[in-house]
Design a protein around this motif. Structure first.
Motif, mmCIF file in Angstrom:
data_model
loop_
_atom_site.group_PDB
_atom_site.id
_atom_site.type_symbol
_atom_site.label_atom_id
_atom_site.label_comp_id
_atom_site.label_asym_id
_atom_site.label_seq_id
_atom_site.Cartn_x
_atom_site.Cartn_y
_atom_site.Cartn_z
ATOM 1 N N ARG A 1 16.818 10.428 18.979
ATOM 2 C CA ARG A 1 17.715 9.217 19.043
ATOM 3 C C ARG A 1 17.205 7.778 18.688
ATOM 4 N NH1 ARG A 1 18.188 8.238 25.384
ATOM 5 N NH2 ARG A 1 16.892 8.852 24.947
ATOM 6 N N GLN A 2 15.441 8.057 18.489
ATOM 7 C CA GLN A 2 13.984 7.492 17.110
ATOM 8 C C GLN A 2 14.035 8.432 16.441
ATOM 9 O OE1 GLN A 2 13.333 3.707 17.274
ATOM 10 N NE2 GLN A 2 12.873 4.588 15.326
ATOM 11 N N LEU A 3 13.687 7.935 14.863
ATOM 12 C CA LEU A 3 13.065 8.531 13.811
ATOM 13 C C LEU A 3 12.399 7.894 13.199
ATOM 14 C CD1 LEU A 3 13.484 11.124 12.683
ATOM 15 C CD2 LEU A 3 14.544 10.043 10.457
ATOM 16 N N LEU A 4 11.141 8.544 13.228
ATOM 17 C CA LEU A 4 9.552 8.083 12.873
ATOM 18 C C LEU A 4 9.195 8.006 11.729
ATOM 19 C CD1 LEU A 4 7.240 7.822 16.335
ATOM 20 C CD2 LEU A 4 8.729 6.283 15.563
ATOM 21 N N ALA A 5 8.490 7.642 10.567
ATOM 22 C CA ALA A 5 8.148 8.007 9.727
ATOM 23 C C ALA A 5 5.895 8.578 9.677
ATOM 24 C CB ALA A 5 8.132 7.419 8.431
ATOM 25 N N GLU A 6 6.087 9.576 9.670
ATOM 26 C CA GLU A 6 4.407 9.600 10.038
ATOM 27 C C GLU A 6 3.668 9.675 8.562
ATOM 28 O OE1 GLU A 6 3.297 11.734 13.727
ATOM 29 O OE2 GLU A 6 2.900 13.349 12.150
ATOM 30 N N LEU A 7 2.613 8.899 8.739
ATOM 31 C CA LEU A 7 2.365 8.224 7.234
ATOM 32 C C LEU A 7 0.783 9.023 7.201
ATOM 33 C CD1 LEU A 7 4.274 4.730 6.173
ATOM 34 C CD2 LEU A 7 5.060 7.464 5.704
ATOM 35 N N ALA B 1 0.793 -1.048 0.195
ATOM 36 C CA ALA B 1 0.195 -0.228 0.622
ATOM 37 C C ALA B 1 0.519 1.172 -0.357
ATOM 38 C CB ALA B 1 -1.047 -0.167 0.909
ATOM 39 N N LEU B 2 0.545 1.832 -0.645
ATOM 40 C CA LEU B 2 1.540 3.152 -0.950
ATOM 41 C C LEU B 2 0.834 4.323 0.165
ATOM 42 C CD1 LEU B 2 1.879 3.420 -4.699
ATOM 43 C CD2 LEU B 2 3.362 2.085 -3.252
ATOM 44 N N ARG C 1 7.832 9.150 1.020
ATOM 45 C CA ARG C 1 6.725 8.277 0.657
ATOM 46 C C ARG C 1 7.202 7.125 1.043
ATOM 47 N NH1 ARG C 1 7.973 4.925 -3.949
ATOM 48 N NH2 ARG C 1 10.206 5.623 -4.705
ATOM 49 N N ALA C 2 5.966 6.180 1.245
ATOM 50 C CA ALA C 2 6.037 5.115 1.406
ATOM 51 C C ALA C 2 5.413 3.688 0.998
ATOM 52 C CB ALA C 2 6.235 5.173 3.280
ATOM 53 N N VAL D 1 10.726 2.994 3.322
ATOM 54 C CA VAL D 1 10.538 4.353 3.937
ATOM 55 C C VAL D 1 11.034 5.229 2.895
ATOM 56 C CG1 VAL D 1 9.724 6.507 4.663
ATOM 57 C CG2 VAL D 1 9.190 4.759 5.336
ATOM 58 N N TYR D 2 10.976 6.087 1.559
ATOM 59 C CA TYR D 2 11.388 7.268 0.034
ATOM 60 C C TYR D 2 11.717 8.482 1.085
ATOM 61 C CZ TYR D 2 11.734 2.430 -2.071
ATOM 62 O OH TYR D 2 12.077 1.250 -2.595
#
Lengths: 230, 384
Positions: free
Chosen positions: B219-225, B45-46, B295-296, B243-244
């Motif tokens: 210390r912790q990176l997230l991707a919020e989609l 899923a994009l 984008r992910a 994740v791009y």
């Protein structure tokens, strides 16, 4: 019989004599139009006579510009509705378009004659010249019939342009820039321009330069504008 | 030139032309091709979104005042309790002074009223003795008793006023304290959106642009989609995600789904709704910063080992799904296929295909008009 020979054979073997003859009897050029139209119509049947509607539509879509999927679907549906009659429509249009084309050519020739010198021919004479100069298209249609008979199964619509610049030299695919123009530029048009130049010299007595210019003028105008938009 | 010779030339030319055209057999169509592959296809899923730190605190002002000093810059590391910014304290100190004076005044008032009460109490005791000896009447004694009671109430009231003044002083002290902005965690100053001389307003929570600073734990990176509502049912915790980041479009960051939002939100003016999905990213050597758009591809399903072709190769009509296989002679075979799972690029298929065979993938306009009788020529880039 002599009249038939004058309009059907002499344009190939003794064009100057043929043009001088039809200038005196312009109505005889009607036989030329009938012959070209008839053979062209036959060539349409030879090319597409046995083709399925789906094949005809797929070939027509190749000639259409780039379409979005929904537009493609609508166009395909519309073409499929007409596809069963496409062969007949194509054949009839070959017969009907020819005199219109000749009428336009004659108008340009009449205008060019007045611009280039003192000669003053009647419109009917120029119409007859235009009709006889179209005789190479009869050969073109005969060639298409031969090629169609040589091939089995569905024949690509592009076969109709077998003597075009694209088919003989460039080999551009549908959709490529200039493909439409290259497919329309036909070897037989050059022959027609040559005949028209001979005919206009026989009519007007102008020098060869002006005759070639006069003969090529309508083609230069049409294909020139097309080339400018590519 | 005799007519016979002209006729011979024309016939020869015509025959040559027909021979040439017949040999070529019509112009083959230029198409794009791609090889049939074999492997495992993942259904994805994009989504798109941005990078954020896992722990990120927006500093906002709880008091109104003018900014006197900003002591940190963006990107600076800070320790918990470190002074980050200070408001002009003149007004807060004056306020505190007033509050303190109020406490003193209230305390003195208590003392004053207590002294008055003690005086009246002594008078009452003396009057009581005199009354017992019959030297004074009952009226004067009763009146004095009332005055003592009123004095007691006055003392109690003054004591309450002291409490009130002390509370006011505590509030002033708190306001003074809140004019200093301290780092709530050990971390990184992600943004500083205030400058000395500007006035900050209290109580602007949740108003865009009301953040003074953002402090984050890097210390912790997230991707919020933002995942479209049509895809959210396929998303599950711990699903792998590629994740791009916009700054590194060719280097995927690996991660796993951490949290899935449970309420749909409207994004901008778009009509569709989306859910917030947070993805924990693995450590990466790439320079990544919060706020970067990304984008992910969320891997929702892992397929079995199978043949696969580019998605564009699979066509469909009333008879079902099929692909055009290109033969070595440029001819085409229509091969019926059963589509399996697909990702953004490839589609798993089952059918009479072998790995390495070439199928037509485009151009769409040409591909949509192909038939089993068509002859094609692979475009050089693909053919090579």
């Amino acid at each position: 019989m002599n009249a038939l020979r004058t309009v059907l054979i002499d344009p190939f073997l003794a064009p100057a004599e043929a043009f001088r003859a039809v200038r005196e009897r312009p109505a005889s050029s009607g036989w030329a139009l009938l012959a070209i139209g008839g053979v062209a119509a036959l060539s349409v049947y030879a090319l597409l006579g046995g083709a399925s509607p789906e094949w005809i539509v797929s070939q027509q879509l190749l000639e259409v510009g780039e379409l979005k999927p929904d537009e493609l679907a609508v166009t395909r549906t519309a073409l499929l509705d007409v596809a069963p009659y496409a062969v007949h429509l194509g054949a009839v249009s070959q017969v009907l378009v020819l005199p219109i084309f000749c009428a336009l050519l004659a108008a340009v020739y009449l205008l060019a004659e007045r611009l280039l010198g003192r000669s003053r021919q009647r419109y009917a004479a120029w119409f007859a010249l235009a009709a006889l100069s179209m005789m190479p298209l009869l050969v073109n249609a005969l060639g298409l019939i031969v090629l169609s008979l040589l091939q089995s199964g569905d024949k690509p619509l592009q076969l109709a342009n077998y003597a075009s610049l694209n088919a003989l030299m460039l080999g551009l695919s549908p959709g490529e820039r200039g493909q439409g123009l290259a497919a329309a530029l036909n070897l037989f048009y050059l022959w027609s321009i040559g005949l028209a130049a001979i005919g206009s010299r026989a009519y007007t007595g102008y020098d060869w330069g002006r005759c070639v210019l006069l003969a090529a003028l309508p083609y230069l105008g049409f294909f020139g504008i097309w080339a400018a938009t590519v | 030139m005799s007519r016979l010779l002209i006729a011979a030339i024309l016939l020869t030319g015509f025959a040559a032309l027909i021979g040439f055209a017949a040999t070529r057999g019509g112009q083959p169509l230029d198409v794009d091709g791609a090889p049939v592959g074999q492997g495992r296809i993942a259904d994805t899923a994009l989504a798109s979104g941005s990078l954020v730190y896992a722990e990120q605190i927006q500093l906002r002002s709880e008091v109104t005042g003018r900014v006197a000093r900003v002591l940190v810059r963006e990107g600076e590391r800070v320790t918990r309790g470190q002074l980050l910014m200070q408001l002009d304290q003149e007004a807060f100190l004056a306020d505190l002074e007033v509050s303190r004076a109020g406490v003193q005044a209230a305390t003195l008032e208590v003392q004053s009223r207590a002294a008055r009460l003690a005086d009246l109490t002594q008078q009452l005791e003396r009057q009581r003795l005199l009354k017992a000896r019959g030297l004074i009447g009952a009226d004067g004694f009763t009146q004095l008793e009332s005055q003592v009671q009123i004095a007691q109430i006055a003392v109690q009231s003054a004591e309450v006023a002291v409490t009130q003044a002390r509370a006011q002083r505590a509030l002033s002290e708190d306001r003074l304290r809140r004019s200093d902005f301290l780092a709530p965690i050990d971390g990184l100053v992600v943004s500083v959106d205030v400058k000395p001389g500007e006035t900050v307003i209290a109580g602007t929570l949740n108003i865009v642009g009301s953040d003074l600073m953002v402090i984050a734990d890097p210390r912790q990176l997230l991707a919020e989609l933002r995942v479209d509502e049509a895809d959210i049912a396929r998303i599950g915790a711990a699903q792998p995600v590629a994740v791009y980041a916009a700054a590194h479009p060719d280097q995927p960051l690996q991660g796993k789904v951490l949290e899935i939002g449970r309420s749909a939100r409207q994004i901008g003016n778009k009509p569709g709704l989306a859910f917030r999905v947070r993805v924990a990213l693995d450590a990466s050597a790439l320079p990544l910063f919060p706020g970067m758009s990304c984008r992910a591809e969320i891997q929702t399903q892992q397929g079995a080992d199978s043949l696969h072709v580019p998605v564009a190769a699979v066509r469909q009509d009333a008879a079902g799904s099929y692909v055009w296989r290109v033969r070595a002679d440029g001819g085409l075979d229509r091969v019926a296929v059963t589509p399996g799972i697909a990702n953004d690029d490839d589609q798993a298929v089952a059918g009479d295909l072998r790995p390495g065979e070439t199928v037509v993938v485009g151009p769409g306009r040409v591909a949509s008009t192909l038939t089993a009788g068509s002859r094609v020529r692979l475009k050089p880039a693909v053919a090579s």
